[in-house]
Write a protein that holds these residues in place. Structure first.
Motif, PDB file in Angstrom:
ATOM      1  N   VAL A  61       0.862  -1.178   0.000  1.00 13.13           N
ATOM      2  CA  VAL A  61       0.000   0.000   0.000  1.00 13.13           C
ATOM      3  C   VAL A  61       0.893   1.221   0.000  1.00 13.13           C
ATOM      4  CG1 VAL A  61      -1.766   1.277   1.263  1.00 13.13           C
ATOM      5  CG2 VAL A  61      -1.845  -1.208   1.216  1.00 13.13           C
ATOM      6  N   GLY A  62       0.637   2.109  -0.936  1.00 17.64           N
ATOM      7  CA  GLY A  62       1.438   3.319  -1.061  1.00 17.64           C
ATOM      8  C   GLY A  62       0.571   4.551  -1.013  1.00 17.64           C
ATOM      9  N   LYS A  63       1.176   5.670  -1.325  1.00 15.17           N
ATOM     10  CA  LYS A  63       0.467   6.939  -1.302  1.00 15.17           C
ATOM     11  C   LYS A  63       0.827   7.729  -2.553  1.00 15.17           C
ATOM     12  CE  LYS A  63      -1.184   9.256   2.673  1.00 15.17           C
ATOM     13  NZ  LYS A  63      -2.435   8.711   2.497  1.00 15.17           N
ATOM     14  N   LEU A  64      -0.188   8.325  -3.163  1.00 19.34           N
ATOM     15  CA  LEU A  64      -0.003   9.232  -4.289  1.00 19.34           C
ATOM     16  C   LEU A  64      -0.221  10.643  -3.764  1.00 19.34           C
ATOM     17  CD1 LEU A  64       0.112  10.085  -7.323  1.00 19.34           C
ATOM     18  CD2 LEU A  64      -2.341   9.663  -7.398  1.00 19.34           C
ATOM     19  N   ASN A  65       0.789  11.497  -3.882  1.00 22.41           N
ATOM     20  CA  ASN A  65       0.695  12.897  -3.467  1.00 22.41           C
ATOM     21  C   ASN A  65       0.981  13.788  -4.659  1.00 22.41           C
ATOM     22  OD1 ASN A  65       0.321  12.270  -0.676  1.00 22.41           O
ATOM     23  ND2 ASN A  65       2.521  11.942  -0.480  1.00 22.41           N
ATOM     24  N   VAL A  66       0.205  14.860  -4.789  1.00 22.30           N
ATOM     25  CA  VAL A  66       0.419  15.841  -5.853  1.00 22.30           C
ATOM     26  C   VAL A  66       0.640  17.187  -5.190  1.00 22.30           C
ATOM     27  CG1 VAL A  66      -0.561  16.952  -7.891  1.00 22.30           C
ATOM     28  CG2 VAL A  66      -1.033  14.541  -7.445  1.00 22.30           C
ATOM     29  N   TYR A  67       1.753  17.858  -5.577  1.00 25.21           N
ATOM     30  CA  TYR A  67       2.128  19.137  -4.992  1.00 25.21           C
ATOM     31  C   TYR A  67       2.119  20.228  -6.058  1.00 25.21           C
ATOM     32  CZ  TYR A  67       3.958  16.351  -1.105  1.00 25.21           C
ATOM     33  OH  TYR A  67       4.093  15.476  -0.055  1.00 25.21           O
ATOM     34  N   SER A  68       1.800  21.446  -5.643  1.00 23.35           N
ATOM     35  CA  SER A  68       1.900  22.598  -6.538  1.00 23.35           C
ATOM     36  C   SER A  68       3.370  22.936  -6.724  1.00 23.35           C
ATOM     37  CB  SER A  68       1.165  23.801  -5.940  1.00 23.35           C
ATOM     38  OG  SER A  68       1.855  24.263  -4.793  1.00 23.35           O
ATOM     39  N   ASP A  69       3.681  23.835  -7.659  1.00 18.27           N
ATOM     40  CA  ASP A  69       5.081  24.216  -7.851  1.00 18.27           C
ATOM     41  C   ASP A  69       5.609  24.982  -6.649  1.00 18.27           C
ATOM     42  OD1 ASP A  69       3.666  26.514  -8.406  1.00 18.27           O
ATOM     43  OD2 ASP A  69       4.680  26.960 -10.283  1.00 18.27           O
ATOM     44  N   GLY A  70       4.719  25.477  -5.789  1.00 18.73           N
ATOM     45  CA  GLY A  70       5.117  26.143  -4.551  1.00 18.73           C
ATOM     46  C   GLY A  70       5.250  25.180  -3.377  1.00 18.73           C
ATOM     47  N   GLY A  71       5.025  23.879  -3.608  1.00 16.48           N
ATOM     48  CA  GLY A  71       5.204  22.878  -2.566  1.00 16.48           C
ATOM     49  C   GLY A  71       3.974  22.594  -1.713  1.00 16.48           C
ATOM     50  N   ILE A  72       2.815  23.105  -2.087  1.00  9.70           N
ATOM     51  CA  ILE A  72       1.595  22.861  -1.323  1.00  9.70           C
ATOM     52  C   ILE A  72       0.997  21.526  -1.743  1.00  9.70           C
ATOM     53  CG2 ILE A  72      -0.762  23.676  -0.907  1.00  9.70           C
ATOM     54  CD1 ILE A  72       0.317  26.513  -1.298  1.00  9.70           C
ATOM     55  N   LEU A  73       0.691  20.683  -0.765  1.00  9.37           N
ATOM     56  CA  LEU A  73       0.057  19.398  -1.038  1.00  9.37           C
ATOM     57  C   LEU A  73      -1.369  19.657  -1.503  1.00  9.37           C
ATOM     58  CD1 LEU A  73       0.105  16.277  -0.913  1.00  9.37           C
ATOM     59  CD2 LEU A  73      -0.733  16.484   1.437  1.00  9.37           C
ATOM     60  N   LEU A  74      -1.685  19.234  -2.740  1.00  9.68           N
ATOM     61  CA  LEU A  74      -3.005  19.467  -3.320  1.00  9.68           C
ATOM     62  C   LEU A  74      -3.890  18.232  -3.292  1.00  9.68           C
ATOM     63  CD1 LEU A  74      -1.931  21.483  -6.484  1.00  9.68           C
ATOM     64  CD2 LEU A  74      -2.730  22.371  -4.290  1.00  9.68           C
ATOM     65  N   TYR A  75      -3.273  17.058  -3.356  1.00  9.16           N
ATOM     66  CA  TYR A  75      -4.039  15.819  -3.441  1.00  9.16           C
ATOM     67  C   TYR A  75      -3.240  14.710  -2.781  1.00  9.16           C
ATOM     68  CZ  TYR A  75      -6.498  11.828  -5.494  1.00  9.16           C
ATOM     69  OH  TYR A  75      -7.200  10.666  -5.677  1.00  9.16           O
ATOM     70  N   SER A  76      -3.923  13.845  -2.061  1.00  8.35           N
ATOM     71  CA  SER A  76      -3.286  12.700  -1.446  1.00  8.35           C
ATOM     72  C   SER A  76      -4.286  11.550  -1.402  1.00  8.35           C
ATOM     73  CB  SER A  76      -2.817  13.052  -0.030  1.00  8.35           C
ATOM     74  OG  SER A  76      -2.114  11.976   0.531  1.00  8.35           O
ATOM     75  N   ASP A  77      -3.822  10.352  -1.757  1.00  6.78           N
ATOM     76  CA  ASP A  77      -4.705   9.192  -1.744  1.00  6.78           C
ATOM     77  C   ASP A  77      -3.865   7.928  -1.579  1.00  6.78           C
ATOM     78  OD1 ASP A  77      -7.132   7.864  -1.830  1.00  6.78           O
ATOM     79  OD2 ASP A  77      -7.201   7.773  -4.012  1.00  6.78           O
ATOM     80  N   ASP A  78      -4.456   6.912  -0.954  1.00 13.86           N
ATOM     81  CA  ASP A  78      -3.801   5.611  -0.815  1.00 13.86           C
ATOM     82  C   ASP A  78      -3.956   4.833  -2.120  1.00 13.86           C
ATOM     83  OD1 ASP A  78      -3.094   6.084   1.826  1.00 13.86           O
ATOM     84  OD2 ASP A  78      -4.960   5.231   2.599  1.00 13.86           O
ATOM     85  N   ILE A  79      -2.907   4.093  -2.470  1.00 11.69           N
ATOM     86  CA  ILE A  79      -2.925   3.291  -3.697  1.00 11.69           C
ATOM     87  C   ILE A  79      -2.351   1.906  -3.393  1.00 11.69           C
ATOM     88  CG2 ILE A  79      -2.835   5.177  -5.371  1.00 11.69           C
ATOM     89  CD1 ILE A  79       0.203   4.864  -5.435  1.00 11.69           C
ATOM     90  N   ASN A  80      -2.812   0.912  -4.118  1.00 13.91           N
ATOM     91  CA  ASN A  80      -2.275  -0.446  -4.008  1.00 13.91           C
ATOM     92  C   ASN A  80      -1.330  -0.683  -5.172  1.00 13.91           C
ATOM     93  OD1 ASN A  80      -3.716  -1.308  -1.686  1.00 13.91           O
ATOM     94  ND2 ASN A  80      -5.545  -1.469  -2.946  1.00 13.91           N
ATOM     95  N   LEU A  81      -0.116  -1.136  -4.855  1.00 16.68           N
ATOM     96  CA  LEU A  81       0.894  -1.362  -5.880  1.00 16.68           C
ATOM     97  C   LEU A  81       1.343  -2.819  -5.855  1.00 16.68           C
ATOM     98  CD1 LEU A  81       2.997   1.852  -5.215  1.00 16.68           C
ATOM     99  CD2 LEU A  81       1.392   1.469  -7.085  1.00 16.68           C
ATOM    100  N   ASP A  82       1.525  -3.394  -7.040  1.00 15.86           N
ATOM    101  CA  ASP A  82       2.039  -4.753  -7.190  1.00 15.86           C
ATOM    102  C   ASP A  82       3.525  -4.686  -7.514  1.00 15.86           C
ATOM    103  OD1 ASP A  82      -0.534  -5.868  -6.897  1.00 15.86           O
ATOM    104  OD2 ASP A  82      -0.959  -5.527  -9.026  1.00 15.86           O
ATOM    105  N   ASN A  83       4.213  -5.795  -7.339  1.00 13.70           N
ATOM    106  CA  ASN A  83       5.618  -5.871  -7.757  1.00 13.70           C
ATOM    107  C   ASN A  83       5.687  -5.622  -9.255  1.00 13.70           C
ATOM    108  OD1 ASN A  83       6.045  -6.686  -5.161  1.00 13.70           O
ATOM    109  ND2 ASN A  83       6.596  -8.789  -5.676  1.00 13.70           N
ATOM    110  N   GLY A  84       6.658  -4.846  -9.691  1.00 15.15           N
ATOM    111  CA  GLY A  84       6.854  -4.619 -11.116  1.00 15.15           C
ATOM    112  C   GLY A  84       6.298  -3.296 -11.588  1.00 15.15           C
TER     113      GLY A  84
END
Length: 181
Positions: A61-84
């Motif tokens: 289980v990982g996390k996807l984070n999206v930041y603005s060019d000024g470094g502000i966290l705009l979006y965050s969500d948990d994600i499931n990742l497989d090997n590869g």
């Protein structure tokens, strides 16, 4: 499995030896119609999407984070990742609790399309044209890539098309016609 050959060709021992690697994210063209109702209400909403290609040598289980060019966290969500090789879909939205900080950053920088930050029909806020940092975190490892949202294409105004059409018909009307034999 369906996998893009582009990322497969880039897989080297250097990348596969890393615990996490984010590949280049394709540019996305902005649309003011993101989140709006399609032509017919039963067709749902116009959806935005960006695919983040990445390689993980140990899934989880990982996390996807999206930041603005000024470094502000705009979006965050948990994600499931497989090997590869993995492809994470991001819907180009901004978490509503992050909107105030992003608006403040845009006003400070005197940029931004305020229309793009209005709540859309699907109750979401969407990214505006600009450059953003996409960060993936899994198993205490982080890797980042860049997401570019390009300006929307400009449509020619109707007046310009109409005048060209009128000019064409005027030219046709003045052309000499073949004589009858």
């Amino acid at each position: 499995y369906k996998v893009s050959v582009k990322e497969l060709e880039q897989l080297t021992s250097n990348i596969t030896s890393k615990p996490l690697h984010v590949f280049k994210v394709d540019k996305v063209r902005y649309s003011s119609r993101w989140g709006e109702v399609r032509y017919a209400a039963w067709n749902g909403f116009v959806e935005a999407s960006a695919q983040v290609p990445l390689f993980v040598n140990k899934g989880g289980v990982g996390k996807l984070n999206v930041y603005s060019d000024g470094g502000i966290l705009l979006y965050s969500d948990d994600i499931n990742l497989d090997n590869g090789l993995n492809y994470v879909n991001y819907n180009m939205t901004i978490n509503s609790d992050k909107l105030a900080a992003f608006n403040k950053e845009l006003k400070k920088a005197k940029k931004g399309n305020q229309e793009g930050l209005n709540k859309k029909a699907d109750d979401n806020f969407y990214l505006i044209p600009g450059e953003y940092k996409v960060e993936i975190a899994v198993n205490d490892q982080k890797a980042a890539g860049s997401l570019i949202v390009e300006e929307a294409r400009r449509r020619p105004s109707r007046g310009a098309r109409g005048s060209r059409a009128a000019a064409g018909s005027a030219r046709r009307a003045t052309r000499p016609r073949p004589t009858d034999r």
